[in-house]
Design a protein around this motif. Structure first.
Motif, short mmCIF file in Angstrom:
data_model
loop_
_atom_site.label_atom_id
_atom_site.label_comp_id
_atom_site.label_asym_id
_atom_site.label_seq_id
_atom_site.Cartn_x
_atom_site.Cartn_y
_atom_site.Cartn_z
N GLU A 183 0.85 -1.19 0.00
CA GLU A 183 0.00 0.00 0.00
C GLU A 183 0.89 1.24 0.00
O GLU A 183 1.81 1.35 0.81
CB GLU A 183 -0.92 -0.01 1.23
CG GLU A 183 -1.64 1.30 1.53
CD GLU A 183 -2.44 1.86 0.35
OE1 GLU A 183 -3.23 1.10 -0.23
OE2 GLU A 183 -2.27 3.06 0.01
N THR B 4 -20.00 3.59 -5.43
CA THR B 4 -19.26 2.39 -5.88
C THR B 4 -18.58 1.56 -4.79
O THR B 4 -18.01 0.51 -5.10
CB THR B 4 -18.21 2.81 -6.91
OG1 THR B 4 -17.59 4.02 -6.47
CG2 THR B 4 -18.82 3.01 -8.27
N VAL B 5 -18.64 2.02 -3.53
CA VAL B 5 -17.84 1.26 -2.56
C VAL B 5 -18.41 -0.13 -2.31
O VAL B 5 -17.67 -1.10 -2.13
CB VAL B 5 -17.63 2.06 -1.25
CG1 VAL B 5 -18.76 1.90 -0.25
CG2 VAL B 5 -16.31 1.65 -0.61
C1 LIG Z 1 -13.92 11.59 -1.49
C2 LIG Z 1 -14.61 10.31 -1.90
C3 LIG Z 1 -15.92 10.09 -1.48
C4 LIG Z 1 -16.57 8.92 -1.85
N1 LIG Z 1 -17.81 8.65 -1.31
C5 LIG Z 1 -18.37 7.44 -1.54
C6 LIG Z 1 -19.57 7.08 -0.86
O1 LIG Z 1 -20.09 7.81 -0.03
N2 LIG Z 1 -20.11 5.86 -1.14
C7 LIG Z 1 -19.55 5.02 -2.05
O2 LIG Z 1 -20.13 3.96 -2.30
N3 LIG Z 1 -18.42 5.34 -2.70
C8 LIG Z 1 -17.80 6.51 -2.43
N4 LIG Z 1 -16.60 6.80 -3.03
C9 LIG Z 1 -16.01 5.82 -3.96
C10 LIG Z 1 -15.43 4.58 -3.28
O3 LIG Z 1 -14.80 4.90 -2.08
C11 LIG Z 1 -14.47 3.89 -4.25
O4 LIG Z 1 -15.18 3.52 -5.41
C12 LIG Z 1 -13.83 2.63 -3.65
O5 LIG Z 1 -13.09 2.94 -2.51
C13 LIG Z 1 -12.93 1.98 -4.68
O6 LIG Z 1 -12.32 0.87 -4.12
P1 LIG Z 1 -11.08 0.16 -4.81
O7 LIG Z 1 -10.81 -1.07 -4.03
O8 LIG Z 1 -11.35 0.04 -6.25
O9 LIG Z 1 -9.82 1.11 -4.67
P2 LIG Z 1 -9.41 2.40 -3.87
O10 LIG Z 1 -10.34 2.67 -2.76
O11 LIG Z 1 -9.16 3.44 -4.87
O12 LIG Z 1 -8.02 1.97 -3.21
C14 LIG Z 1 -6.87 1.75 -3.97
C15 LIG Z 1 -5.68 1.69 -3.02
O13 LIG Z 1 -4.52 1.39 -3.76
C16 LIG Z 1 -3.45 2.19 -3.32
N5 LIG Z 1 -2.49 2.34 -4.42
C17 LIG Z 1 -2.69 3.01 -5.58
N6 LIG Z 1 -1.60 2.93 -6.34
C18 LIG Z 1 -0.71 2.20 -5.68
C19 LIG Z 1 0.61 1.77 -5.96
N7 LIG Z 1 1.20 2.09 -7.12
N8 LIG Z 1 1.28 1.05 -5.02
C20 LIG Z 1 0.68 0.71 -3.85
N9 LIG Z 1 -0.57 1.10 -3.52
C21 LIG Z 1 -1.26 1.83 -4.43
C22 LIG Z 1 -4.11 3.49 -2.96
O14 LIG Z 1 -3.29 4.25 -2.10
C23 LIG Z 1 -5.39 3.00 -2.31
O15 LIG Z 1 -5.19 2.77 -0.94
C24 LIG Z 1 -15.92 7.97 -2.70
C25 LIG Z 1 -14.62 8.21 -3.13
C26 LIG Z 1 -13.96 9.36 -2.73
C27 LIG Z 1 -12.55 9.58 -3.19
#
Ligand SMILES: Cc1cc2nc3c(=O)[nH]c(=O)nc-3n(C[C@H](O)[C@H](O)[C@H](O)COP(=O)(O)OP(=O)(O)OC[C@H]3O[C@@H](n4cnc5c(N)ncnc54)[C@H](O)[C@@H]3O)c2cc1C
Length: 602
Positions: free
Chosen positions: A68, A581-582
């Motif tokens: 991470e 999307t969470v």
């Molecule tokens: C401000 C905000 C508000 C939101 N509000 C909501 C909400 O209320 N409800 C909802 O359903 N969704 C919400 N979302 C969207 C939701 O949180 C995301 O769609 C979801 O978290 C995506 O999950 P993921 O597992 O795809 O990756 P992410 O949550 O994007 O996590 C990816 C992880 O990979 C790590 N990473 C990236 N590149 C690297 C690398 N090269 N090396 C090592 N680590 C790396 C990042 O640091 C991060 O920790 C919101 C998003 C944001 C930003």
């Protein structure tokens, strides 16, 4: 720390608390061994990556490394209402879009912000905690695009597996109470939300469990919280397994390249940077990119997987010519529809913050601090301009907040929407002492498509984001948002809202003064002036069969043309979700874990 103070109080305070957390680390820290070998190397600990780390390490025979880029979350991230402020901390990658002319005309520097979590738990640590799964048809269409195993009936068991629901109103068969992630009703509600929910019903929207049988209608918001605190990927999926012998959770470690054998086209590890030094971690079975909708496509392209011409322009040797980053869905939200009331029923944010009771209540899991960014109700609506053949498929979501952008006197909310100072002073400042709230239409199925490119071959440079809002030739996206505004106005006109003399604030946005207020042309101008993303970007590594010219991964999330490499996060979602999307991110992690276990006969 004083030297690091940049004049930004919220950044300073939050980073200070992070620093404190670093002193009392929850995670074992070990010496980093270069070229260490694991069965699986997972990049990124967002909801999908954390679920994978947890579920794959259930098999004691497998050795897992989770990398991470960010640090650990802190006690501040547990406070639901603090989420808006977290965007101004090192928990956010701090991405912004390339300036484009057709939107964000009244945004600071004309720029749309794209916050994204950089911390153990990913964006689930900084998000607004709204929990919505999506429409049955999203998944059925996803499966019909050549992705077996992803229809609603296929994935509902995984939504059930992940959740522990504490909800007053829920549909039978659609919820579960022993999963890791806690889903709760908001434990704090304004008086306004009860009025608004009643008014919505009066306007024709049924009351529904929007994560249940029918989505169209109004609901109190369901949130990823537990006893008034944030429930997230880190505390639900990682913290409980951090001491398992067969998993190494390595924070502050940023993957910069996937190592690929160019003869056999097989991924065999990653290169990453920790504290300025470059290391390699090797994977005997698979490398999994769960770096999220922005960083998964970035990492793939840096490693030679992407559009051939783009990679060649940057001098990156091509391993597989795939349309990585070529398509990006996003949900745009218009924050400019504000109503004024004659009674103090909305949330009084300033009063709540200065009230000592607020802090006492928080210790009991109640009160203002437990509010999810003041979002109180969600409605799904099929507007009269939708052309979708299915009546149960909404085209607009109405997000009801117990406040308006004037509630904090321009300190943070203005910055969250990136509204420029001049616009704020003219439109919102006069409302600071009034009783106001906002309902914002969110466009669910955009016709305009964004895209992501590499800025350079330097892995530490941020990618380039082109949101491309409102570029669809038929202007359907704008028209749908306007249809959403009309739905909100219907709710506002009901006798229940009119008891409070709910009145639309009519100060025109700068640049739109000469257009008749409340005409469609006015709203088009207003939408193009201030618009925000709700950060639900998907499809940047789209799932689809080999013959789908837009596809990057197959239905088992394996990258086309490369062995030993999967992408598992929201970037694979092939359709614009009728949801935030969470929930889907966790579900994708759960479903993919079973796919992998099956592939290895576990
Ligand atoms: C401000 C905000 C508000 C939101 N509000 C909501 C909400 O209320 N409800 C909802 O359903 N969704 C919400 N979302 C969207 C939701 O949180 C995301 O769609 C979801 O978290 C995506 O999950 P993921 O597992 O795809 O990756 P992410 O949550 O994007 O996590 C990816 C992880 O990979 C790590 N990473 C990236 N590149 C690297 C690398 N090269 N090396 C090592 N680590 C790396 C990042 O640091 C991060 O920790 C919101 C998003 C944001 C930003």
């Amino acid at each position: 720390l004083y030297d690091e103070f940049t004049g930004d109080i919220s950044r300073f305070l939050i980073n200070f608390s992070t620093r404190e957390t670093a002193l009392f680390t929850e995670y074992p820290t070990g010496v980093i061994v270069d070229n260490a070998t694991y069965d699986f190397v997972i990049v990124g600990s967002g909801p999908s990556g954390s679920v994978l780390a947890n579920r794959l390490s259930e098999n004691p025979e497998w050795n897992i490394l989770l990398l991470e880029a960010g640090e650990e979350p802190s006690w501040v991230t547990d406070i639901p209402v603090a989420c808006g402020a977290l965007e101004y901390s090192d928990y956010n990658w701090g991405y912004t879009c390339e300036p484009q002319s057709g939107f964000c005309r009244d945004c600071m520097d004309g720029i749309l912000q794209y916050p994204h979590g950089r911390v153990l738990g990913g964006s689930s640590i900084i998000n607004y905690m709204i929990y919505t799964r999506g429409n049955r048809l999203d998944f059925d269409r996803w499966a019909a695009m050549g992705n077996p195993g992803w229809s609603f009936d296929d994935i509902l068991p995984y939504f059930l597996k992940l959740e522990s629901a504490h909800l007053a109103i829920k549909d039978d068969g659609y919820h579960n109470n022993d999963g890791p992630l806690s889903i709760s009703d908001a434990s704090y509600r304004s008086k306004l939300v009860d009025v608004y929910v009643k008014a919505s019903q009066e306007a024709g929207l049924p009351y529904v469990d929007n994560n249940g049988k029918n989505q169209i209608g109004v609901s109190y918001v369901q949130t990823t919280t537990k006893n008034g605190k944030r429930s997230d990927a880190e505390n639900a999926y990682l913290r409980p397994i951090r001491n398992r012998n067969n998993i190494k959770i390595q924070k502050a470690s940023r993957a910069t390249k996937i190592l690929i054998d160019s003869c056999s086209k097989t991924a065999y590890g990653v290169e990453y940077v920790n504290d300025g030094k470059t290391y390699r971690a090797l994977a005997t079975k698979e490398v999994i990119s769960s770096a999220g909708s922005f960083n998964s496509p970035q990492l793939l392209m840096l490693s030679g997987i992407g559009p051939k011409t783009h990679l060649e322009q940057l001098g990156i040797p091509v391993q597989s010519d795939l349309p990585v980053g070529k398509k990006m869905y996003d949900h745009a939200l218009f924050p400019g529809l504000v109503f004024q009331l004659n009674d103090s029923i909305p949330i009084n944010l300033v009063e709540e913050i200065v009230n000592p009771l607020t802090y006492i209540q928080y210790s009991e899991g109640k009160g203002f601090l437990t509010s999810s960014n003041t979002v109180e109700a969600i409605s799904y609506v099929k507007t009269n301009i939708s052309t979708d053949p299915d009546d149960s498929y909404p085209d607009i979501e109405l997000v009801m907040y117990g406040i308006s952008p004037a509630a904090d006197h321009g300190v943070l909310i203005r910055r969250n929407y990136n509204i420029d100072q001049n616009t704020y002073d003219k439109v919102f400042k006069p409302l600071e002492s009034k009783y106001t709230y906002q309902v914002s239409p969110m466009l669910l199925h955009p016709k305009s498509l964004g895209r992501i490119e590499l800025r350079s071959s330097n892995p530490l440079h941020p990618p380039k984001f082109f949101a491309n809002y409102f570029t669809d030739p038929e202007n359907e996206d704008i028209e749908t948002l306007i249809a959403g505004i009309r739905e909100i106005q219907k709710i506002n006109r009901t006798p229940t809202m009119q008891k409070y003399n709910a009145t639309l604030v009519r100060t025109p946005l700068p640049g739109c003064e000469d257009i008749e207020f409340d005409s469609d042309a006015y709203w088009e101008c207003a939408i193009r002036s201030i618009i925000s993303s709700l950060y639900h970007q998907t499809a940047t590594c789209k799932m689809g069969p080999k013959n789908d010219t837009e596809a990057v991964v197959d239905h088992k999330l394996k990258v086309h043309g490369i062995k030993g490499l999967r992408v598992i996060d929201v970037s694979v979602i092939p359709v614009p979700m009728t949801a935030h999307t969470v929930a889907v991110a966790y579900m994708v992690g759960e479903r993919a874990s079973d796919i992998i276990k099956n592939d290895y006969g576990i």
